[in-house]
Scaffold this motif. Structure first.
Motif, PDB file in Angstrom:
ATOM      1  N   ASP A 284     -15.917 -28.538   0.618  1.00  0.00           N
ATOM      2  CA  ASP A 284     -16.128 -27.095   0.471  1.00  0.00           C
ATOM      3  C   ASP A 284     -17.044 -26.501   1.541  1.00  0.00           C
ATOM      4  O   ASP A 284     -17.448 -25.341   1.429  1.00  0.00           O
ATOM      5  N   GLU A 285     -17.360 -27.275   2.580  1.00  0.00           N
ATOM      6  CA  GLU A 285     -18.178 -26.743   3.669  1.00  0.00           C
ATOM      7  C   GLU A 285     -17.306 -25.974   4.656  1.00  0.00           C
ATOM      8  O   GLU A 285     -16.192 -26.378   4.981  1.00  0.00           O
ATOM      9  N   MET A 286     -17.828 -24.868   5.144  1.00  0.00           N
ATOM     10  CA  MET A 286     -17.097 -23.984   6.050  1.00  0.00           C
ATOM     11  C   MET A 286     -17.345 -24.386   7.498  1.00  0.00           C
ATOM     12  O   MET A 286     -18.486 -24.602   7.901  1.00  0.00           O
ATOM     13  N   ARG A 316     -10.534 -20.338   2.476  1.00  0.00           N
ATOM     14  CA  ARG A 316     -11.289 -19.597   1.452  1.00  0.00           C
ATOM     15  C   ARG A 316     -11.495 -18.196   2.005  1.00  0.00           C
ATOM     16  O   ARG A 316     -12.334 -17.989   2.862  1.00  0.00           O
ATOM     17  N   GLN A 319     -11.954 -18.151   5.765  1.00  0.00           N
ATOM     18  CA  GLN A 319     -12.782 -19.252   6.259  1.00  0.00           C
ATOM     19  C   GLN A 319     -11.985 -20.555   6.297  1.00  0.00           C
ATOM     20  O   GLN A 319     -11.152 -20.819   5.416  1.00  0.00           O
ATOM     21  N   VAL A 321     -12.199 -24.311   5.615  1.00  0.00           N
ATOM     22  CA  VAL A 321     -13.086 -25.038   4.696  1.00  0.00           C
ATOM     23  C   VAL A 321     -12.576 -26.465   4.490  1.00  0.00           C
ATOM     24  O   VAL A 321     -11.358 -26.706   4.419  1.00  0.00           O
ATOM     25  N   CYS A 322     -13.498 -27.406   4.384  1.00  0.00           N
ATOM     26  CA  CYS A 322     -13.159 -28.811   4.130  1.00  0.00           C
ATOM     27  C   CYS A 322     -12.717 -28.993   2.674  1.00  0.00           C
ATOM     28  O   CYS A 322     -13.439 -28.623   1.755  1.00  0.00           O
ATOM     29  N   ARG A 323     -11.565 -29.603   2.489  1.00  0.00           N
ATOM     30  CA  ARG A 323     -11.088 -29.883   1.133  1.00  0.00           C
ATOM     31  C   ARG A 323     -11.792 -31.100   0.549  1.00  0.00           C
ATOM     32  O   ARG A 323     -11.978 -31.211  -0.669  1.00  0.00           O
TER      33      ARG A 323
END
Length: 360
Positions: A284-286, A316, A319, A321-323
């Motif tokens: 969840d990091e952008m 997101r 954005q 974003v890392c899954r």
């Protein structure tokens, strides 16, 4: 620049006059790819290093020149050594070490393992020919190991790459670093070729980083004085990262870097994206921003040719974003490299791994 792709030069046990005062003069003295043979105590065996497949990655050449002028004069290697300097013309283009390949040229490290008459068109045939000559220069000495020295475009910890994991590849990697990436990518690179011996690529670190030059030099010196490659013990524990993929822009997509969302077209990466090379990216990091086309700007292709982008990232709002928890390699703010090669390499990490915090 006119390039003679049929040329490859051989130099045996060079004298100080051949090596010149420094590595830059040595580079400029070469007229094309050059093979340097050094006689060792055991002349029945060869160990091979390749470098400068990309002209803007100087650590290998710097380290080889230093070894030849500082260490070799004091002590011969345990076996014969063969050093192959590949993209001399690109490296010698002004300013020195600024071009991955010559203007209007192509990436040499995408033409290995090809048949020039079948796999390459007229514009590619010269690069196929040079790749073949380099492969031939390796195979003709039946080496007991091969190491290919590279730099990353931006600062990054040193890591190794191999197509297979064996005790020998882990031991060789440990002379340079503590991370080995197991890669099954197929893109015509030299690391995909089999020379029937342990073979690793070393990404020494950033091309402008003095520590990267030092790592390459120390590794060459250790390999030269190793008595027996087959029975070498790892110097340190080496972590293995499995099967990275390359996040790439689709054709004609614009790339920007910014601290905040500036509304640019295409893809915008965070301007500190390089710091992910030193840690990990959390679930969840952008990592950046997307225009109205969203993830359709990007591609992440696995070995089977399937685009698995949605298995690694999601949008997101606008954005990127890392899954999942991810490790990034070779992230760079060098726009030409990111656009023409890839934005970065990425592997999935298990959740437990994330005790090592990201630095971004």
């Amino acid at each position: 620049m006119d390039i003679d792709f049929s040329e490859i030069n051989y130099l045996k046990d060079p004298k100080w006059q051949d090596l010149h005062a420094d590595y830059e003069q040595f580079l400029l003295s070469m007229t094309g790819p050059t093979v340097i043979d050094i006689s060792g105590s055991d002349e029945t065996k060869f160990r091979v290093f390749t470098t400068l497949l990309h002209g803007n990655e100087p650590s290998g050449l710097i380290a080889i020149h230093r070894y030849l002028t500082e260490v070799l004069t004091q002590k011969p290697p345990c076996t014969n050594m063969r050093f192959i300097i590949c993209s001399v013309e690109a490296a010698a283009s002004k300013p020195l070490f600024s071009k991955r390949f010559v203007d209007g040229g192509m990436d040499l490290n995408r033409f290995f393992g090809k048949q020039c008459s079948f796999d390459c068109n007229d514009g590619q045939r010269g690069y196929c020919q040079r790749a073949f000559l380099i492969e031939q220069a390796i195979r003709e000495v039946n080496p007991e190991m091969v190491i290919d020295l590279h730099n990353t475009a931006s600062p990054t910890p040193t890591f190794a790459i191999s197509a297979v994991i064996t005790t020998e590849t882990l031991a060789l990697a440990s002379l340079f670093c503590q991370t080995l990436v197991l890669s099954d990518l197929t893109m015509g690179s030299i690391i995909e070729q089999s020379f029937h011996c342990p073979f690793i690529t070393i990404e020494c670190g950033g091309s402008q980083d003095e520590q990267a030059h030092e790592i390459a030099f120390a590794g060459i010196s250790k390999v030269a004085q190793c008595q027996n490659i087959a029975y070498m013990q790892p110097e340190k524990t080496v972590e293995v990262m499995h099967r990275p993929l390359r996040l790439q822009l689709k054709d004609n997509i614009a790339l920007s870097y910014a601290q905040h969302d500036e509304g640019y077209a295409g893809v915008t990466l965070k301007n500190n994206i390089e710091c992910f090379n030193f840690g990990s990216a959390h679930q969840d990091e952008m990592l950046g921003w997307l225009d109205g086309n969203g993830l359709d700007n990007l591609t992440l292709v696995d070995k089977s040719g399937k685009n698995v982008l949605h298995d690694y990232f999601y949008a997101r709002e606008n954005q990127l974003v890392c899954r999942y928890n991810l490790r990034l390699f070779k992230a760079t703010t060098h726009k030409d490299t990111a656009t023409n090669d890839c934005l970065f390499y990425v592997v999935k990490l298990p959740y437990a791994y994330m005790g090592q915090n990201a630095l971004c």
